[in-house]
Design a protein around this motif. Structure first.
Motif, PDB file in Angstrom:
ATOM      1  N   ASP A  20       0.889  -1.190   0.052  1.00 13.00           N
ATOM      2  CA  ASP A  20       0.008   0.030  -0.015  1.00 13.00           C
ATOM      3  C   ASP A  20       0.793   1.242   0.084  1.00 13.00           C
ATOM      4  O   ASP A  20       1.766   1.346   0.993  1.00 13.00           O
ATOM      5  N   VAL A  21       0.856   2.195  -1.021  1.00  8.15           N
ATOM      6  CA  VAL A  21       1.528   3.143  -1.343  1.00  8.15           C
ATOM      7  C   VAL A  21       0.905   4.460  -1.116  1.00  8.15           C
ATOM      8  O   VAL A  21       1.283   5.611  -0.976  1.00  8.15           O
ATOM      9  N   ARG A  22      -0.179   4.543  -0.208  1.00  4.50           N
ATOM     10  CA  ARG A  22      -1.032   5.654   0.281  1.00  4.50           C
ATOM     11  C   ARG A  22      -0.155   6.397   1.537  1.00  4.50           C
ATOM     12  O   ARG A  22       0.720   5.890   2.008  1.00  4.50           O
ATOM     13  N   GLU A  23      -0.595   7.411   1.874  1.00  7.31           N
ATOM     14  CA  GLU A  23       0.135   8.244   2.938  1.00  7.31           C
ATOM     15  C   GLU A  23      -0.387   7.593   4.558  1.00  7.31           C
ATOM     16  O   GLU A  23      -1.267   6.768   4.456  1.00  7.31           O
ATOM     17  N   ASP A  24       0.272   7.928   5.234  1.00  7.60           N
ATOM     18  CA  ASP A  24       0.222   7.182   6.726  1.00  7.60           C
ATOM     19  C   ASP A  24      -1.355   7.320   7.149  1.00  7.60           C
ATOM     20  O   ASP A  24      -1.812   6.259   7.612  1.00  7.60           O
ATOM     21  N   TYR A  25      -1.971   8.514   7.304  1.00  8.36           N
ATOM     22  CA  TYR A  25      -3.382   8.701   7.597  1.00  8.36           C
ATOM     23  C   TYR A  25      -4.482   7.832   6.712  1.00  8.36           C
ATOM     24  O   TYR A  25      -5.314   7.280   7.304  1.00  8.36           O
ATOM     25  N   GLU A  26      -3.964   7.588   5.602  1.00 11.78           N
ATOM     26  CA  GLU A  26      -4.860   6.666   4.600  1.00 11.78           C
ATOM     27  C   GLU A  26      -4.905   5.459   5.157  1.00 11.78           C
ATOM     28  O   GLU A  26      -5.848   4.442   5.172  1.00 11.78           O
ATOM     29  N   PHE A  27      -3.650   4.864   5.131  1.00  7.67           N
ATOM     30  CA  PHE A  27      -3.537   3.381   5.507  1.00  7.67           C
ATOM     31  C   PHE A  27      -4.046   3.347   6.932  1.00  7.67           C
ATOM     32  O   PHE A  27      -4.786   2.228   7.110  1.00  7.67           O
ATOM     33  N   GLU A  28      -3.768   3.993   7.967  1.00  9.90           N
ATOM     34  CA  GLU A  28      -4.422   3.908   9.242  1.00  9.90           C
ATOM     35  C   GLU A  28      -5.815   3.718   9.328  1.00  9.90           C
ATOM     36  O   GLU A  28      -6.192   3.080  10.080  1.00  9.90           O
ATOM     37  N   ALA A  29      -6.475   4.620   8.417  1.00 12.04           N
ATOM     38  CA  ALA A  29      -7.896   4.495   8.191  1.00 12.04           C
ATOM     39  C   ALA A  29      -8.597   3.200   7.709  1.00 12.04           C
ATOM     40  O   ALA A  29      -9.596   2.760   8.063  1.00 12.04           O
ATOM     41  N   GLY A  30      -7.781   2.558   6.999  1.00  7.59           N
ATOM     42  CA  GLY A  30      -8.327   1.355   6.220  1.00  7.59           C
ATOM     43  C   GLY A  30      -7.475   0.817   5.445  1.00  7.59           C
ATOM     44  O   GLY A  30      -6.967   1.853   4.308  1.00  7.59           O
ATOM     45  N   HIS A  31      -7.350  -0.542   5.269  1.00  5.97           N
ATOM     46  CA  HIS A  31      -6.188  -1.161   4.336  1.00  5.97           C
ATOM     47  C   HIS A  31      -6.701  -2.644   4.065  1.00  5.97           C
ATOM     48  O   HIS A  31      -7.313  -3.037   4.947  1.00  5.97           O
ATOM     49  N   VAL A  32      -5.949  -3.396   3.371  1.00  3.55           N
ATOM     50  CA  VAL A  32      -6.157  -4.646   2.823  1.00  3.55           C
ATOM     51  C   VAL A  32      -5.366  -5.164   4.017  1.00  3.55           C
ATOM     52  O   VAL A  32      -4.420  -4.721   4.603  1.00  3.55           O
ATOM     53  N   PRO A  33      -6.052  -6.397   4.650  1.00  2.88           N
ATOM     54  CA  PRO A  33      -5.407  -7.041   5.698  1.00  2.88           C
ATOM     55  C   PRO A  33      -4.049  -7.425   5.487  1.00  2.88           C
ATOM     56  O   PRO A  33      -3.890  -8.334   4.290  1.00  2.88           O
ATOM     57  N   GLY A  34      -3.050  -7.363   6.105  1.00  2.00           N
ATOM     58  CA  GLY A  34      -1.816  -7.918   5.815  1.00  2.00           C
ATOM     59  C   GLY A  34      -0.958  -7.077   4.841  1.00  2.00           C
ATOM     60  O   GLY A  34       0.419  -7.405   4.465  1.00  2.00           O
ATOM     61  N   ALA A  35      -1.205  -5.747   4.366  1.00  2.00           N
ATOM     62  CA  ALA A  35      -0.589  -5.323   3.417  1.00  2.00           C
ATOM     63  C   ALA A  35       0.526  -4.555   4.040  1.00  2.00           C
ATOM     64  O   ALA A  35       0.329  -4.166   5.179  1.00  2.00           O
ATOM     65  N   ARG A  36       1.628  -4.279   3.300  1.00  2.03           N
ATOM     66  CA  ARG A  36       2.795  -3.788   3.577  1.00  2.03           C
ATOM     67  C   ARG A  36       2.660  -2.215   3.426  1.00  2.03           C
ATOM     68  O   ARG A  36       2.205  -2.108   2.329  1.00  2.03           O
ATOM     69  N   HIS A  37       2.986  -1.409   4.364  1.00  8.63           N
ATOM     70  CA  HIS A  37       2.933  -0.068   4.030  1.00  8.63           C
ATOM     71  C   HIS A  37       4.199   0.767   3.726  1.00  8.63           C
ATOM     72  O   HIS A  37       5.033   0.780   4.540  1.00  8.63           O
ATOM     73  N   ILE A  38       4.371   1.235   2.544  1.00  6.36           N
ATOM     74  CA  ILE A  38       5.360   2.276   2.099  1.00  6.36           C
ATOM     75  C   ILE A  38       4.916   3.500   1.749  1.00  6.36           C
ATOM     76  O   ILE A  38       4.535   3.214   0.417  1.00  6.36           O
ATOM     77  N   PRO A  39       4.532   4.629   1.916  1.00  6.58           N
ATOM     78  CA  PRO A  39       4.259   5.827   1.184  1.00  6.58           C
ATOM     79  C   PRO A  39       5.013   5.908  -0.074  1.00  6.58           C
ATOM     80  O   PRO A  39       6.106   5.715   0.151  1.00  6.58           O
ATOM     81  N   LEU A  40       4.317   6.297  -1.200  1.00  8.92           N
ATOM     82  CA  LEU A  40       5.074   6.402  -2.308  1.00  8.92           C
ATOM     83  C   LEU A  40       6.165   7.235  -2.388  1.00  8.92           C
ATOM     84  O   LEU A  40       7.328   6.957  -3.035  1.00  8.92           O
ATOM     85  N   GLY A  41       6.233   8.460  -1.754  1.00  8.98           N
ATOM     86  CA  GLY A  41       7.432   9.366  -1.498  1.00  8.98           C
ATOM     87  C   GLY A  41       8.490   8.867  -0.778  1.00  8.98           C
ATOM     88  O   GLY A  41       9.697   9.055  -0.715  1.00  8.98           O
ATOM     89  N   GLU A  42       8.354   7.591  -0.239  1.00  6.87           N
ATOM     90  CA  GLU A  42       9.483   6.920   1.006  1.00  6.87           C
ATOM     91  C   GLU A  42       9.642   5.664   0.171  1.00  6.87           C
ATOM     92  O   GLU A  42      10.885   5.038   0.390  1.00  6.87           O
ATOM     93  N   LEU A  43       9.251   5.315  -0.892  1.00  2.28           N
ATOM     94  CA  LEU A  43       9.622   4.013  -1.633  1.00  2.28           C
ATOM     95  C   LEU A  43      10.835   3.944  -2.201  1.00  2.28           C
ATOM     96  O   LEU A  43      11.752   2.863  -1.817  1.00  2.28           O
ATOM     97  N   PRO A  44      11.526   5.285  -2.832  1.00  2.00           N
ATOM     98  CA  PRO A  44      13.238   4.940  -3.159  1.00  2.00           C
ATOM     99  C   PRO A  44      13.834   4.679  -1.787  1.00  2.00           C
ATOM    100  O   PRO A  44      15.058   4.245  -2.018  1.00  2.00           O
ATOM    101  N   LEU A  45      13.610   5.034  -0.583  1.00  2.00           N
ATOM    102  CA  LEU A  45      14.361   4.880   0.489  1.00  2.00           C
ATOM    103  C   LEU A  45      14.047   3.497   1.315  1.00  2.00           C
ATOM    104  O   LEU A  45      14.934   3.060   1.798  1.00  2.00           O
ATOM    105  N   GLN A  46      12.869   2.918   1.199  1.00  4.26           N
ATOM    106  CA  GLN A  46      12.642   1.679   1.701  1.00  4.26           C
ATOM    107  C   GLN A  46      12.565   0.410   0.991  1.00  4.26           C
ATOM    108  O   GLN A  46      12.090  -0.741   1.286  1.00  4.26           O
ATOM    109  N   TYR A  47      12.699   0.725  -0.453  1.00  5.39           N
ATOM    110  CA  TYR A  47      12.213  -0.456  -1.126  1.00  5.39           C
ATOM    111  C   TYR A  47      13.145  -1.907  -0.929  1.00  5.39           C
ATOM    112  O   TYR A  47      12.724  -2.832  -1.181  1.00  5.39           O
TER     113      TYR A  47
END
Length: 108
Positions: A20-47
């Motif tokens: 899930d590449v949405r922002e933190d507040y979006e992920f916290e509000a609702g997401h696919v069960p078991g999804a890994r969260h890395i906001p799009l802007g942080e992907l180059p740092l965390q991939y």
């Protein structure tokens, strides 16, 4: 910009790795069960935390950010697939979502 492979929410395999590449507040509000969260802007740092041997099903709210992320991940050697329609399509298909904030899950 080349096209990225897309699948519908109903084509995401059971137990697939969902990113899930949405922002933190979006992920916290609702997401696919078991999804890994890395906001799009942080992907180059965390991939590098992702397994390059595992298919990555990338999701956002409507499919735009996830398409960008999947294209970028593919350029880094990953097999990344965009989930068409994003979390909105996921919930429209009657699939489960969970929240991280103790409230009823919603897609923002």
């Amino acid at each position: 910009m080349s096209n990225v492979e897309q699948v519908s929410v109903n084509e995401v395999p059971e137990g697939a790795f969902v990113l899930d590449v949405r922002e933190d507040y979006e992920f916290e509000a609702g997401h696919v069960p078991g999804a890994r969260h890395i906001p799009l802007g942080e992907l180059p740092l965390q991939y590098s935390e992702l397994d390059p041997d595992e298919d990555v099903y990338v999701i956002c709210r409507t499919g735009g950010r996830s398409a960008q992320a999947a294209l970028w991940l593919n350029a880094q050697g990953f097999t990344a697939i965009n989930v068409a329609g994003g979390s909105g399509a996921w919930i429209d298909a009657g699939k489960e979502i969970v929240s991280e904030n103790g409230q009823a899950p919603v897609i923002k």
